[in-house]
Design a protein around this motif. Structure first.
Motif, PDB file in Angstrom:
ATOM      1  N   CYS A 117       0.826  -1.208   0.000  1.00 16.83           N
ATOM      2  CA  CYS A 117       0.000   0.000   0.000  1.00 16.83           C
ATOM      3  C   CYS A 117       0.860   1.257   0.000  1.00 16.83           C
ATOM      4  O   CYS A 117       0.611   2.198  -0.760  1.00 16.83           O
ATOM      5  CB  CYS A 117      -0.936  -0.001   1.209  1.00 16.83           C
ATOM      6  SG  CYS A 117      -2.174  -1.315   1.203  1.00 16.83           S
ATOM      7  N   PHE A 118       1.893   1.271   0.836  1.00 18.63           N
ATOM      8  CA  PHE A 118       2.742   2.456   0.923  1.00 18.63           C
ATOM      9  C   PHE A 118       3.602   2.623  -0.330  1.00 18.63           C
ATOM     10  O   PHE A 118       3.870   3.750  -0.763  1.00 18.63           O
ATOM     11  CB  PHE A 118       3.602   2.399   2.184  1.00 18.63           C
ATOM     12  CG  PHE A 118       2.843   2.728   3.437  1.00 18.63           C
ATOM     13  CD1 PHE A 118       2.487   4.039   3.728  1.00 18.63           C
ATOM     14  CD2 PHE A 118       2.454   1.738   4.319  1.00 18.63           C
ATOM     15  CE1 PHE A 118       1.770   4.351   4.873  1.00 18.63           C
ATOM     16  CE2 PHE A 118       1.739   2.033   5.470  1.00 18.63           C
ATOM     17  CZ  PHE A 118       1.393   3.351   5.750  1.00 18.63           C
ATOM     18  N   LEU A 120       2.674   1.805  -3.334  1.00 16.67           N
ATOM     19  CA  LEU A 120       1.771   2.373  -4.339  1.00 16.67           C
ATOM     20  C   LEU A 120       1.614   3.873  -4.137  1.00 16.67           C
ATOM     21  O   LEU A 120       1.522   4.635  -5.106  1.00 16.67           O
ATOM     22  CB  LEU A 120       0.412   1.673  -4.277  1.00 16.67           C
ATOM     23  CG  LEU A 120       0.375   0.229  -4.788  1.00 16.67           C
ATOM     24  CD1 LEU A 120      -0.989  -0.401  -4.538  1.00 16.67           C
ATOM     25  CD2 LEU A 120       0.712   0.171  -6.281  1.00 16.67           C
ATOM     26  N   ALA A 121       1.602   4.320  -2.876  1.00 13.10           N
ATOM     27  CA  ALA A 121       1.533   5.756  -2.597  1.00 13.10           C
ATOM     28  C   ALA A 121       2.819   6.458  -3.041  1.00 13.10           C
ATOM     29  O   ALA A 121       2.786   7.559  -3.609  1.00 13.10           O
ATOM     30  CB  ALA A 121       1.287   5.991  -1.104  1.00 13.10           C
ATOM     31  N   VAL A 122       3.965   5.827  -2.799  1.00 14.01           N
ATOM     32  CA  VAL A 122       5.251   6.393  -3.226  1.00 14.01           C
ATOM     33  C   VAL A 122       5.318   6.474  -4.750  1.00 14.01           C
ATOM     34  O   VAL A 122       5.807   7.461  -5.318  1.00 14.01           O
ATOM     35  CB  VAL A 122       6.412   5.545  -2.667  1.00 14.01           C
ATOM     36  CG1 VAL A 122       7.736   5.942  -3.315  1.00 14.01           C
ATOM     37  CG2 VAL A 122       6.505   5.702  -1.153  1.00 14.01           C
ATOM     38  N   MET A 123       4.811   5.448  -5.429  1.00 14.12           N
ATOM     39  CA  MET A 123       4.808   5.456  -6.890  1.00 14.12           C
ATOM     40  C   MET A 123       3.899   6.564  -7.433  1.00 14.12           C
ATOM     41  O   MET A 123       4.189   7.179  -8.467  1.00 14.12           O
ATOM     42  CB  MET A 123       4.370   4.093  -7.413  1.00 14.12           C
ATOM     43  CG  MET A 123       5.379   2.982  -7.119  1.00 14.12           C
ATOM     44  SD  MET A 123       4.770   1.312  -7.474  1.00 14.12           S
ATOM     45  CE  MET A 123       4.852   1.307  -9.263  1.00 14.12           C
ATOM     46  N   PHE A 211      -5.765   2.695   9.088  1.00 10.83           N
ATOM     47  CA  PHE A 211      -4.612   3.571   8.833  1.00 10.83           C
ATOM     48  C   PHE A 211      -3.825   3.085   7.624  1.00 10.83           C
ATOM     49  O   PHE A 211      -3.504   3.872   6.718  1.00 10.83           O
ATOM     50  CB  PHE A 211      -3.711   3.608  10.072  1.00 10.83           C
ATOM     51  CG  PHE A 211      -2.461   4.416   9.889  1.00 10.83           C
ATOM     52  CD1 PHE A 211      -2.477   5.791  10.046  1.00 10.83           C
ATOM     53  CD2 PHE A 211      -1.261   3.803   9.551  1.00 10.83           C
ATOM     54  CE1 PHE A 211      -1.322   6.539   9.861  1.00 10.83           C
ATOM     55  CE2 PHE A 211      -0.102   4.534   9.373  1.00 10.83           C
ATOM     56  CZ  PHE A 211      -0.133   5.911   9.538  1.00 10.83           C
ATOM     57  N   ILE A 212      -3.510   1.782   7.581  1.00 13.46           N
ATOM     58  CA  ILE A 212      -2.657   1.258   6.512  1.00 13.46           C
ATOM     59  C   ILE A 212      -3.361   1.287   5.166  1.00 13.46           C
ATOM     60  O   ILE A 212      -2.724   1.476   4.116  1.00 13.46           O
ATOM     61  CB  ILE A 212      -2.187  -0.171   6.871  1.00 13.46           C
ATOM     62  CG1 ILE A 212      -1.164  -0.099   8.020  1.00 13.46           C
ATOM     63  CG2 ILE A 212      -1.572  -0.879   5.672  1.00 13.46           C
ATOM     64  CD1 ILE A 212      -0.721  -1.446   8.534  1.00 13.46           C
ATOM     65  N   LEU A 213      -4.685   1.120   5.142  1.00 10.87           N
ATOM     66  CA  LEU A 213      -5.417   1.199   3.883  1.00 10.87           C
ATOM     67  C   LEU A 213      -5.742   2.634   3.487  1.00 10.87           C
ATOM     68  O   LEU A 213      -5.631   3.011   2.318  1.00 10.87           O
ATOM     69  CB  LEU A 213      -6.721   0.395   3.982  1.00 10.87           C
ATOM     70  CG  LEU A 213      -6.623  -1.129   3.868  1.00 10.87           C
ATOM     71  CD1 LEU A 213      -7.966  -1.765   4.159  1.00 10.87           C
ATOM     72  CD2 LEU A 213      -6.147  -1.530   2.474  1.00 10.87           C
ATOM     73  N   LEU A 219      -3.144   9.697   0.098  1.00 10.09           N
ATOM     74  CA  LEU A 219      -1.957  10.257  -0.564  1.00 10.09           C
ATOM     75  C   LEU A 219      -2.002  10.003  -2.070  1.00 10.09           C
ATOM     76  O   LEU A 219      -1.645  10.882  -2.867  1.00 10.09           O
ATOM     77  CB  LEU A 219      -0.692   9.646   0.045  1.00 10.09           C
ATOM     78  CG  LEU A 219      -0.430   9.979   1.521  1.00 10.09           C
ATOM     79  CD1 LEU A 219       0.781   9.208   2.034  1.00 10.09           C
ATOM     80  CD2 LEU A 219      -0.233  11.478   1.719  1.00 10.09           C
ATOM     81  N   ILE A 220      -2.436   8.808  -2.470  1.00  9.53           N
ATOM     82  CA  ILE A 220      -2.574   8.496  -3.899  1.00  9.53           C
ATOM     83  C   ILE A 220      -3.606   9.416  -4.543  1.00  9.53           C
ATOM     84  O   ILE A 220      -3.384   9.958  -5.636  1.00  9.53           O
ATOM     85  CB  ILE A 220      -2.961   7.018  -4.090  1.00  9.53           C
ATOM     86  CG1 ILE A 220      -1.808   6.100  -3.680  1.00  9.53           C
ATOM     87  CG2 ILE A 220      -3.366   6.741  -5.547  1.00  9.53           C
ATOM     88  CD1 ILE A 220      -2.191   4.641  -3.570  1.00  9.53           C
TER      89      ILE A 220
END
Length: 320
Positions: A117-118, A120-123, A211-213, A219-220
């Motif tokens: 998940c994180f 994908l947010a960084v990407m 939180f994790i989802l 952010l995405i």
């Protein structure tokens, strides 16, 4: 005998878990074993192909594909944590897993799931910088920054899930050999086997899962709001198409990841049975790691070109 005495006796021995048997029919067991083994091999091959393509082709040595290769590596780990033991249990062996082993599997599984998940947010952030701030891209997405973002994507879910795992496995369990109604050590079915008050643990599971989802999804979404705004201001239709094409693979993976994740983990629990929970988790565990490399291979021009060039070079080298 009092309940406290019973609890003391149950905890005096070593607690171990066994997983639910899929079926007792030898023919169906063999078919399921072959089917899931095939899916596992295809998942390993697909993600290994992405890793090899990024490593072998200098044209893919950019942040976008650095994060993609890490996503593929996480998915290899993600499936390997679950599938080998699951395959042995499909054949009806019901091999026990000790409490420490169950805790380790849960910790590693949730760490990899959170890291996906994180990442994908960084990407999405990488695509935001590339499209919205192209002149500053090389200054922002440095090698050091990419490594920091990758490490943070792994470290944060590990830190959170370590505390959750400790909280769950310090609970007393009612018995020495307990059957988990699942195919791996997932938190909700393990929690159902605990003795005593589990309301705190249930609340922590919900908060951490939310939180994790949710945080990466927010952010995405923010990244793509800025990206869409920038793309719409491009006057050339060809320019808009090229800008969007760099995001299409990532968007497809995000929709797949969160569509399955929400379906499995954020549905009202009263609406489905425990059997439906593990069946949907089965789909989530196999479908995403299998389809993600296919999406990036089929929808990403750079990856397709790199693979075509490799196959062409291989074919040419084999000619007499």
């Amino acid at each position: 005998m009092s309940s406290s005495s019973t609890l003391h006796l149950n905890q005096s021995g070593t607690t171990e878990f066994v997983f639910r048997v899929f079926t007792t029919s030898p023919k169906i067991q063999a078919l399921l074993f072959c089917f899931f083994l095939l899916l596992y091999i295809m998942t390993l091959c697909g993600n290994t192909t992405i890793l090899w393509a990024v490593y072998a082709h200098t044209s893919l040595h950019i942040p976008m594909y650095f994060f993609l290769s890490n996503l593929s590596l996480v998915e290899i780990c993600y499936t390997t944590i679950v599938v080998p033991l699951m395959l042995s249990n499909i054949l009806g062996a019901q091999r026990p897993i000790p409490l420490a082993g169950c805790a380790t599997q849960m910790l590693l599984f949730y760490t990899c799931a959170g890291a996906e998940c994180f990442l994908l947010a960084v990407m999405a952030y990488d695509r935001y910088v590339a499209i919205c701030q192209p002149l500053h891209y090389t200054l922002i997405m440095t090698q050091k920054r990419c490594i920091q973002l990758m490490v943070a994507s792994l470290a944060l879910p590990f830190y959170l899930e370590l505390h959750l795992t400790i909280l769950l496995f310090t609970l007393p369990f009612c018995g020495h050999r307990l059957e988990i109604n699942h195919f791996f050590c997932d938190a909700p079915p393990v929690l159902r086997l605990a003795c005593g008050d589990i309301r705190v643990q249930q609340a922590v599971i919900f908060v951490m899962g939310f939180f994790i989802l949710t945080v990466p999804l927010v952010l995405i979404s923010i990244s793509y709001i800025f990206i869409a705004n920038t793309i719409l201001r491009i006057h050339s239709a060809e320019g808009r198409r090229r800008a969007f094409s760099t995001c299409s693979s990532h968007l497809s993976v995000v929709l797949l990841q969160y569509g399955c994740g929400i379906l499995v983990y954020m549905r009202p629990k009263s609406s489905t049975s425990e059997d439906e929970d593990w069946q949907l988790a089965l789909v989530y565990t196999f479908v995403i790691p299998l389809l993600n490399p296919l999406i990036y291979t089929l929808r990403n021009k750079d990856v397709k070109d790199a693979l075509k060039n490799s196959m062409s070079c291989t074919a040419a080298s084999e000619l007499p």
